[in-house]
Design a protein around this motif. Structure first.
Motif, PDB file in Angstrom:
ATOM      1  N   ARG A 171       1.648   9.986  -2.607  1.00 20.90           N
ATOM      2  CA  ARG A 171       1.800  10.428  -4.159  1.00 20.90           C
ATOM      3  C   ARG A 171       1.341   9.230  -4.943  1.00 20.90           C
ATOM      4  N   TYR A 172       0.504   9.628  -5.927  1.00 23.05           N
ATOM      5  CA  TYR A 172      -0.114   8.999  -6.771  1.00 23.05           C
ATOM      6  C   TYR A 172       1.043   8.384  -7.775  1.00 23.05           C
ATOM      7  N   PHE A 173       1.240   6.960  -8.091  1.00 25.83           N
ATOM      8  CA  PHE A 173       2.700   6.527  -8.622  1.00 25.83           C
ATOM      9  C   PHE A 173       2.150   5.815 -10.034  1.00 25.83           C
ATOM     10  N   GLY A 174       1.076   5.546 -10.286  1.00 26.28           N
ATOM     11  CA  GLY A 174       0.598   4.976 -11.357  1.00 26.28           C
ATOM     12  C   GLY A 174      -0.447   3.603 -11.389  1.00 26.28           C
ATOM     13  N   ARG A 175      -0.608   3.118 -12.617  1.00 26.21           N
ATOM     14  CA  ARG A 175      -1.773   2.054 -12.464  1.00 26.21           C
ATOM     15  C   ARG A 175      -1.325   0.971 -13.421  1.00 26.21           C
ATOM     16  N   ARG A 176      -1.806  -0.289 -13.344  1.00 25.41           N
ATOM     17  CA  ARG A 176      -1.661  -1.354 -13.764  1.00 25.41           C
ATOM     18  C   ARG A 176      -2.995  -2.213 -14.001  1.00 25.41           C
ATOM     19  N   VAL A 177      -3.340  -2.800 -15.081  1.00 27.82           N
ATOM     20  CA  VAL A 177      -4.614  -3.728 -15.170  1.00 27.82           C
ATOM     21  C   VAL A 177      -4.153  -4.835 -15.662  1.00 27.82           C
ATOM     22  N   THR A 178      -4.501  -5.953 -14.905  1.00 29.15           N
ATOM     23  CA  THR A 178      -4.407  -7.383 -15.157  1.00 29.15           C
ATOM     24  C   THR A 178      -4.841  -7.620 -16.593  1.00 29.15           C
ATOM     25  N   PRO A 179      -4.090  -8.309 -17.355  1.00 29.92           N
ATOM     26  CA  PRO A 179      -4.577  -8.708 -18.806  1.00 29.92           C
ATOM     27  C   PRO A 179      -5.869  -9.793 -18.749  1.00 29.92           C
ATOM     28  N   SER A 180      -6.443  -9.664 -19.769  1.00 29.19           N
ATOM     29  CA  SER A 180      -7.695 -10.428 -19.755  1.00 29.19           C
ATOM     30  C   SER A 180      -7.525 -12.054 -19.584  1.00 29.19           C
ATOM     31  N   GLN A 181      -6.499 -12.503 -19.836  1.00 28.58           N
ATOM     32  CA  GLN A 181      -5.956 -13.831 -20.014  1.00 28.58           C
ATOM     33  C   GLN A 181      -5.995 -14.417 -18.608  1.00 28.58           C
ATOM     34  N   VAL A 182      -5.506 -13.695 -17.639  1.00 28.83           N
ATOM     35  CA  VAL A 182      -5.379 -13.890 -16.089  1.00 28.83           C
ATOM     36  C   VAL A 182      -6.863 -14.101 -15.543  1.00 28.83           C
ATOM     37  N   LYS A 183      -6.868 -15.216 -14.720  1.00 29.79           N
ATOM     38  CA  LYS A 183      -8.216 -15.502 -14.070  1.00 29.79           C
ATOM     39  C   LYS A 183      -8.756 -14.441 -13.151  1.00 29.79           C
ATOM     40  N   TYR A 184      -8.041 -14.049 -12.114  1.00 29.21           N
ATOM     41  CA  TYR A 184      -8.378 -12.968 -11.189  1.00 29.21           C
ATOM     42  C   TYR A 184      -7.836 -11.656 -11.864  1.00 29.21           C
ATOM     43  N   ARG A 185      -8.497 -10.717 -11.954  1.00 30.44           N
ATOM     44  CA  ARG A 185      -8.132  -9.432 -12.899  1.00 30.44           C
ATOM     45  C   ARG A 185      -8.285  -8.295 -11.602  1.00 30.44           C
ATOM     46  N   PHE A 186      -7.380  -7.360 -11.914  1.00 29.03           N
ATOM     47  CA  PHE A 186      -7.498  -5.961 -10.766  1.00 29.03           C
ATOM     48  C   PHE A 186      -7.076  -4.943 -11.723  1.00 29.03           C
ATOM     49  N   ASP A 187      -7.830  -3.774 -11.589  1.00 31.92           N
ATOM     50  CA  ASP A 187      -7.288  -2.526 -12.006  1.00 31.92           C
ATOM     51  C   ASP A 187      -6.589  -1.692 -10.716  1.00 31.92           C
ATOM     52  N   THR A 188      -5.280  -1.868 -10.675  1.00 29.80           N
ATOM     53  CA  THR A 188      -4.845  -1.348  -9.430  1.00 29.80           C
ATOM     54  C   THR A 188      -3.989   0.017  -9.728  1.00 29.80           C
ATOM     55  N   HIS A 189      -4.384   0.844  -8.511  1.00 29.00           N
ATOM     56  CA  HIS A 189      -3.579   2.181  -8.467  1.00 29.00           C
ATOM     57  C   HIS A 189      -2.768   2.217  -7.435  1.00 29.00           C
ATOM     58  N   TYR A 190      -1.480   2.629  -7.706  1.00 30.38           N
ATOM     59  CA  TYR A 190      -0.439   2.637  -6.934  1.00 30.38           C
ATOM     60  C   TYR A 190      -0.179   4.024  -6.202  1.00 30.38           C
ATOM     61  N   PHE A 191       0.098   4.014  -4.992  1.00 37.11           N
ATOM     62  CA  PHE A 191       0.256   5.169  -3.959  1.00 37.11           C
ATOM     63  C   PHE A 191       1.621   5.076  -3.161  1.00 37.11           C
ATOM     64  N   ILE A 192       2.099   6.102  -3.109  1.00 38.45           N
ATOM     65  CA  ILE A 192       3.584   6.151  -2.251  1.00 38.45           C
ATOM     66  C   ILE A 192       3.361   6.890  -0.971  1.00 38.45           C
ATOM     67  N   CYS A 193       3.468   6.242   0.120  1.00 38.38           N
ATOM     68  CA  CYS A 193       3.576   7.204   1.303  1.00 38.38           C
ATOM     69  C   CYS A 193       4.757   6.897   2.136  1.00 38.38           C
ATOM     70  N   THR A 194       5.086   7.409   3.107  1.00 42.57           N
ATOM     71  CA  THR A 194       6.272   7.606   3.644  1.00 42.57           C
ATOM     72  C   THR A 194       5.964   6.902   5.344  1.00 42.57           C
ATOM     73  N   SER A 195       6.607   6.236   5.793  1.00 39.23           N
ATOM     74  CA  SER A 195       6.681   5.661   6.956  1.00 39.23           C
ATOM     75  C   SER A 195       6.668   6.457   8.338  1.00 39.23           C
ATOM     76  N   PRO A 196       5.865   5.958   9.023  1.00 36.17           N
ATOM     77  CA  PRO A 196       6.207   6.638  10.411  1.00 36.17           C
ATOM     78  C   PRO A 196       7.502   6.537  10.944  1.00 36.17           C
ATOM     79  N   THR A 197       7.923   7.173  11.805  1.00 36.82           N
ATOM     80  CA  THR A 197       9.313   7.093  12.491  1.00 36.82           C
ATOM     81  C   THR A 197       9.274   6.005  13.376  1.00 36.82           C
ATOM     82  N   ASN A 198      10.231   4.905  13.438  1.00 38.33           N
ATOM     83  CA  ASN A 198      10.431   3.978  14.187  1.00 38.33           C
ATOM     84  C   ASN A 198       8.937   3.311  14.219  1.00 38.33           C
ATOM     85  N   VAL A 199       8.620   2.930  12.987  1.00 36.38           N
ATOM     86  CA  VAL A 199       7.181   2.108  12.933  1.00 36.38           C
ATOM     87  C   VAL A 199       7.470   0.631  13.409  1.00 36.38           C
ATOM     88  N   GLN A 200       6.772  -0.101  13.949  1.00 35.98           N
ATOM     89  CA  GLN A 200       6.741  -1.183  14.400  1.00 35.98           C
ATOM     90  C   GLN A 200       5.503  -2.049  13.543  1.00 35.98           C
TER      91      GLN A 200
END
Length: 274
Positions: A171-200
């Motif tokens: 599921r597409y969950f949303g977006r955040r963009v790092t403010p220009s004052q921060v040195k390392y900037r990212f246009d980040t997109h968030y997804f939600i996924c379900t974990s496999p059963t008994n994942v290790q």
């Protein structure tokens, strides 16, 4: 993982497209759900020692993988509709320049989706790709819930990803963009996924120090007690997740609120990173 060696892009301070993968699972004997957070290695340049969701910047192979999927049109497992019909309406970028290539909205979305699946495998060993309806995991049997290892090369991921009949729902969950004052900037997109059963989990020893499964409220409590270091976008995501009472509700309706810039919050974060 969110790290970079591209000095030119950092000089012009343009945000890099990136993906964050929020893996969730039901809390045993409860209506609640829990999230996977990983602690970044202290040797990394970006957010050393911070608690984050698995993720990282888009790479050329992610653009190529989107081309493969859009050509072959594997189906999304929860509704069996064609891949290119699945870009959500709240993904608002119509087109963009990515790694020197002009890409349209559909290709960009599925490139970011590929980034999330690839980075999840790179950092945790979880392979959410399969030609069956269920998710698959690669790696040795009998590992503890978390173990630092050097994962195999991405050859396995590429081979599986290029020959898919089904794609795992995320599921597409949303977006955040790092403010220009921060040195390392990212246009980040968030997804939600379900974990496999008994994942290790098999954690990348180069990037990840440890991992934890916890509910959103438990994570926020640790953050407020200064036990966890978290960047503002991670806090935003966990706070948004905390608004949903059950996993079914989250997967059906989950959405981050639109980003609101708070200059004091930005200054506090920059000061903490100095």
């Amino acid at each position: 993982m969110l790290d970079t060696h591209d000095t030119h892009s950092q000089q012009v301070n343009q945000p890099k497209f990136s993906t964050t993968m929020i893996m969730v699972r039901p809390r045993q004997e409860s209506q609640k759900f829990e999230l996977l957070l990983v602690k970044r290695a202290k040797t990394l340049r970006v957010l050393p020692g911070f608690m984050v969701f698995p993720g990282g910047v888009i790479e050329q192979e992610d653009l190529l993988m989107a081309d493969v999927w859009l050509s072959q049109k594997p189906v999304i497992t929860f509704n069996s509709m064609a891949l290119d019909m699945q870009v959500p309406s709240d993904f608002e970028i119509e087109s963009s320049l990515v790694l020197g290539e002009h890409v349209d909205k559909t290709k960009l979305f599925w490139s970011l989706y590929a980034t999330g699946l690839r980075e999840l495998y790179e950092e945790t060993g979880v392979l959410l790709l399969s030609n069956m309806y269920n998710s698959a995991r690669v790696g040795q049997e009998g590992l503890a819930d978390e173990k630092l290892i050097d994962l195999p090369s991405l050859t396995t991921w590429r081979q599986v990803a290029r020959d898919l009949k089904y794609l795992p729902p995320a599921r597409y969950f949303g977006r955040r963009v790092t403010p220009s004052q921060v040195k390392y900037r990212f246009d980040t997109h968030y997804f939600i996924c379900t974990s496999p059963t008994n994942v290790q989990l098999q954690l990348s020893s180069d990037e990840i120090e440890s991992a934890v499964w916890a509910t959103p409220s438990e994570i926020l409590n640790e953050f407020e007690k200064d036990v966890y270091l978290m960047a503002p976008p991670t806090v935003d995501a966990v706070s948004a997740l905390n608004n949903y009472q059950t996993l079914d509700e989250l997967l059906a309706q989950g959405r981050m609120p639109l980003q609101v810039y708070d200059q004091k919050r930005v200054n506090d974060f920059i000061s903490r990173m100095s």
